[in-house]
Design a protein around this motif. Structure first.
Motif, PDB file in Angstrom:
ATOM      1  N   UNK A 552       0.835  -1.205   0.000  1.00  0.00           N
ATOM      2  CA  UNK A 552       0.000   0.000   0.000  1.00  0.00           C
ATOM      3  C   UNK A 552       0.875   1.264   0.000  1.00  0.00           C
ATOM      4  N   UNK A 553       1.986   1.212   0.719  1.00  0.00           N
ATOM      5  CA  UNK A 553       2.888   2.366   0.758  1.00  0.00           C
ATOM      6  C   UNK A 553       3.506   2.642  -0.606  1.00  0.00           C
ATOM      7  N   UNK A 554       3.597   1.618  -1.438  1.00  0.00           N
ATOM      8  CA  UNK A 554       4.082   1.834  -2.816  1.00  0.00           C
ATOM      9  C   UNK A 554       2.999   2.425  -3.702  1.00  0.00           C
ATOM     10  N   UNK A 555       1.759   2.459  -3.202  1.00  0.00           N
ATOM     11  CA  UNK A 555       0.642   2.968  -3.989  1.00  0.00           C
ATOM     12  C   UNK A 555      -0.158   1.892  -4.679  1.00  0.00           C
ATOM     13  N   UNK A 556       0.111   0.620  -4.407  1.00  0.00           N
ATOM     14  CA  UNK A 556      -0.576  -0.495  -5.052  1.00  0.00           C
ATOM     15  C   UNK A 556      -1.977  -0.646  -4.472  1.00  0.00           C
ATOM     16  N   UNK A 557      -2.949  -0.928  -5.359  1.00  0.00           N
ATOM     17  CA  UNK A 557      -4.289  -1.260  -4.904  1.00  0.00           C
ATOM     18  C   UNK A 557      -4.355  -2.746  -4.554  1.00  0.00           C
ATOM     19  N   UNK A 558      -5.177  -3.093  -3.577  1.00  0.00           N
ATOM     20  CA  UNK A 558      -5.254  -4.471  -3.091  1.00  0.00           C
ATOM     21  C   UNK A 558      -6.697  -4.945  -3.116  1.00  0.00           C
ATOM     22  N   UNK A 559      -6.891  -6.196  -3.535  1.00  0.00           N
ATOM     23  CA  UNK A 559      -8.237  -6.762  -3.631  1.00  0.00           C
ATOM     24  C   UNK A 559      -8.251  -8.167  -3.050  1.00  0.00           C
ATOM     25  N   UNK A 560      -9.400  -8.541  -2.462  1.00  0.00           N
ATOM     26  CA  UNK A 560      -9.610  -9.917  -2.008  1.00  0.00           C
ATOM     27  C   UNK A 560     -10.456 -10.618  -3.061  1.00  0.00           C
ATOM     28  N   UNK A 561      -9.868 -11.648  -3.667  1.00  0.00           N
ATOM     29  CA  UNK A 561     -10.533 -12.378  -4.744  1.00  0.00           C
ATOM     30  C   UNK A 561     -11.389 -13.502  -4.160  1.00  0.00           C
ATOM     31  N   UNK A 562     -12.423 -13.912  -4.921  1.00  0.00           N
ATOM     32  CA  UNK A 562     -13.300 -15.029  -4.538  1.00  0.00           C
ATOM     33  C   UNK A 562     -13.880 -14.829  -3.139  1.00  0.00           C
ATOM     34  N   UNK A 563     -14.238 -13.620  -2.790  1.00  0.00           N
ATOM     35  CA  UNK A 563     -14.711 -13.350  -1.426  1.00  0.00           C
ATOM     36  C   UNK A 563     -16.012 -14.110  -1.165  1.00  0.00           C
ATOM     37  N   UNK A 564     -16.090 -14.678   0.029  1.00  0.00           N
ATOM     38  CA  UNK A 564     -17.270 -15.424   0.448  1.00  0.00           C
ATOM     39  C   UNK A 564     -17.048 -16.923   0.430  1.00  0.00           C
ATOM     40  N   UNK A 565     -15.972 -17.374  -0.240  1.00  0.00           N
ATOM     41  CA  UNK A 565     -15.730 -18.823  -0.319  1.00  0.00           C
ATOM     42  C   UNK A 565     -14.693 -19.295   0.703  1.00  0.00           C
ATOM     43  N   UNK A 566     -14.043 -18.344   1.363  1.00  0.00           N
ATOM     44  CA  UNK A 566     -12.992 -18.721   2.318  1.00  0.00           C
ATOM     45  C   UNK A 566     -13.452 -18.535   3.741  1.00  0.00           C
TER      46      UNK A 566
END
Length: 665
Positions: A552-566
């Motif tokens: 995040x400090x580098x400016x990268x966006x972050x996403x959680x994939x397949x949410x709801x299955x884990x």
């Protein structure tokens, strides 16, 4: 040649020097073997003591008798303490106070008050009997089956010495002896005793050397047949027992089962807590497996985190499944490690792993040891594919599938080397504006012989073999290069999403890799989005927050994939610095036909917005699904309703069409 005490004494002195050299060499070459070091000191003390006795008449009697006999007692105590150390018993300097000091005091007393040869020799014999008796006691308590012959010989020789000392005491009490020198003189009533005693002393030293040799040979045999960490049989010993069991069961017509175990999530423990904790965990695993087996069964460690169990004489094939269930249950309970990461000096902690087990049966599946092991290994991989923490039996279908898998793995390695991989892009659409705002980068395999191979067929193999590291790095680099080309062509900025494997978190520095790729390609950090699954985040939860914060400090966006299955834990979700939740396709498929999926999807959208996340739905294929998502306030979607994943050239055409449409407006 005349056989007398003096001649025997000279021979014995030579023997002591030879064995002193032998024990010195042994102690030098095998410093962890304590006995030879003590026996070296014993030989030196006995040599000096008997030399002093032989010089009686040359040096003063008080020096010859007291000092020489005290050194002889000291040598006896060193022989005894060497026996104790050889068999793993402790010893103290107080042992010398119990034997040498009283003996010296009594000898000095009789030299000055009552200069009697019988009294002095009786004292020596009494103390020699006590030392020998204690040595026999310790040998009987601690001897091992592997050294049974050598220890029996030692007990026999020392026992004979005790008998000889008793005979000598009786003789000295009944037959008067002159106080003149009896070693050099003609009057030698106990001549036979000394000669036999010297012979027994040489025999005792020879047996000690034999004990050392047998111990070292036994340790070599153990190294060849036992795993040094867990002390379980290794592959070599297991194969011997398995072949022996097959021969026996072939004659009796009974069944056997082979269980191949592979620990789940063990590598995570090794990576996070260090190899010291990993070794301790393997030792505890070995103990738990053994506790679930019969005495006749065998558990062996093949190496790494792989174990194998041999169940002989089973009545029914399902008996193996019952044992497998017990082992899986036992290994699923938390382990308490006393040691943790030695570099961080962390205290011990609880860790939780699991096990996947493959089962092959004799004679149903194979009639040779090697084939049984191969088939158990095949079944174990099937158990892993079934979700881990379970067991699976071998079948012919599994064999065919495994052979295909091995072939596919070889071809995949070749495909990476020959640059047969391709990146496809699936548009991500903003629901409010119906505009392409990004794309998910998806890897495909363009085989020269089979055409386009979907990731579902090769990504699992890449994960298992570690090839995913190289694939993931290539996809990241290629995506950023392509994104920079689109920017250079004048298209509006896009967010390009790249999937990150859990192995990339564990086995490489993802922060350094991203920084290197961005610097190399010039792609803006704010337009790169890294997608991680819930399960991937949870497997690395101890260090994942730090890694995500650095990204995040580098400016990268972050996403959680397949949410709801884990895991779907709000407590953990709040810890992660995430920008986007991606609703898994399985919840979208049955909208609007399944009310449960509609409610789950609506809840995820609402929850994501409350926590400050953007929400993107995957797998949208119909207008009804899109209308539902728009009604619930979902931010974006991707799916076949707009476009399937396409090569970069086709995606460029989609961008060009959108650009022209916007220009016309």
């Amino acid at each position: 040649m005349k056989l007398d005490i003096f001649t025997s004494l000279i021979n014995l002195l030579i023997v002591y020097m030879v064995f002193a050299i032998a024990f010195a060499i042994t102690a030098r070459r095998h410093p962890n073997l304590d006995g030879p070091r003590h026996w070296l000191f014993a030989c030196l003390a006995l040599f000096t003591g008997y030399l002093g006795l032989g010089l009686r008449g040359v040096i003063p009697d008080i020096l010859s008798i007291v000092v020489a006999n005290s050194l002889t007692l000291t040598g006896g105590v060193f022989l005894w303490t060497g026996i104790r150390r050889f068999f793993g018993l402790r010893w103290h300097w107080s042992l010398f106070a119990l034997f040498v000091l009283p003996g010296t005091v009594l000898l000095s007393l009789f030299m000055t008050v009552w200069p009697s040869i019988p009294a002095r020799q009786i004292i020596m014999s009494v103390f020699s009997i006590l030392i020998s008796a204690f040595a026999i006691r310790d040998v009987l308590q601690q001897r091992s089956f592997a050294l049974i012959m050598e220890t029996n010989l030692f007990i026999g020789v020392v026992g004979t010495e005790i008998v000889m000392h008793f005979i000598r005491i009786t003789t000295l009490m009944m037959v008067p002896v002159s106080t003149d020198s009896y070693l050099l003189g003609q009057n030698q009533p106990d001549k036979l005793f000394f000669i036999v005693l010297f012979m027994l002393s040489a025999s005792r030293l020879l047996i000690l050397v034999t004990l050392v040799s047998a111990r070292l040979q036994n340790e070599l045999n153990q190294l060849a047949s036992l795993d040094p960490l867990t002390q379980l049989p290794n592959r070599r010993l297991l194969l011997q027992r398995l072949k022996h069991g097959i021969n026996r069961e072939r004659r009796s017509g009974k069944q056997m089962a082979l269980l191949m175990l592979d620990l789940d999530r063990f590598k995570t423990v090794n990576d996070k807590l260090g190899h010291t904790a990993g070794d301790e965990l393997l030792q505890q695993v070995a103990g738990r497996i053994q506790s679930r087996l019969r005495e006749a069964d065998t558990v062996a460690r093949l190496g790494g985190d792989e174990f194998i169990v041999l169940l002989e004489d089973i009545a029914h094939p399902e008996d193996a499944a019952r044992v497998a269930e017990e082992i899986v249950a036992a290994l699923s309970r938390p382990f308490q490690l006393l040691r943790s990461n030695e570099a961080d000096h962390e205290p011990g902690r609880d860790v939780q792993i699991g096990a996947s087990i493959g089962i092959s049966l004799y004679p149903q599946h194979a009639d040779s040891a090697e084939l049984l092991m191969e088939q158990a290994d095949t079944a174990m991989y099937e158990a892993k594919q079934a979700g881990r923490g379970c067991y699976a039996y071998f079948s012919e279908e599994l064999t065919i599938a495994v052979h295909k898998r091995i072939n596919l793995e070889d071809r995949l390695r070749h495909a990476i080397e020959q640059q047969e991989l391709r990146v496809f892009y699936q548009p991500q659409i903003d629901i409010a504006s119906n505009r392409i705002i990004g794309a998910e980068a998806l890897v495909r395999w363009q085989s020269p012989t089979e055409g386009l191979i979907a990731p579902i067929h090769f990504i699992p193999i890449a994960e298992e073999t570690g090839l995913i590291i190289a694939i993931g790095e290539w996809v990241l680099r290629e995506t950023c290069r392509q994104g920079q080309r689109w920017l250079a062509d004048g298209f509006l900025p896009l967010t390009l999403a790249v999937n990150v494997s859990p192995q990339q978190f564990r086995r490489c520095d993802i922060n350094a890799l991203v920084a290197e790729v961005l610097a190399e390609t010039g792609f803006p950090a704010g337009q790169l989005e890294l997608e991680m699954t819930e399960s991937g985040l949870m497997e690395n939860q101890d260090n994942v927050v730090e890694v995500l914060n650095n990204l995040r400090n580098q400016g990268i966006r972050l996403a959680i994939d397949d949410f709801g299955t884990g895991y779907s834990s709000l407590a953990y979700l709040k810890r992660f610095p995430v920008d986007v939740l991606k609703i898994d396709k399985s919840f979208i498929d049955d909208i609007p036909h399944l009310q449960d999926d509609m409610e789950i999807t609506a809840t995820i959208i609402a929850m994501g917005h409350i926590l400050g996340f953007k929400v993107l739905a995957e797998g949208v294929e119909t207008q009804e699904q899109l209308d539902f998502l728009r009604n619930k306030g979902c931010d974006a979607y991707q799916g076949y309703f707009t476009s399937k994943p396409v090569p970069a050239a086709d995606f460029t055409q989609l961008l060009q069409a959108q650009h022209e449409k916007m220009a016309a407006v």
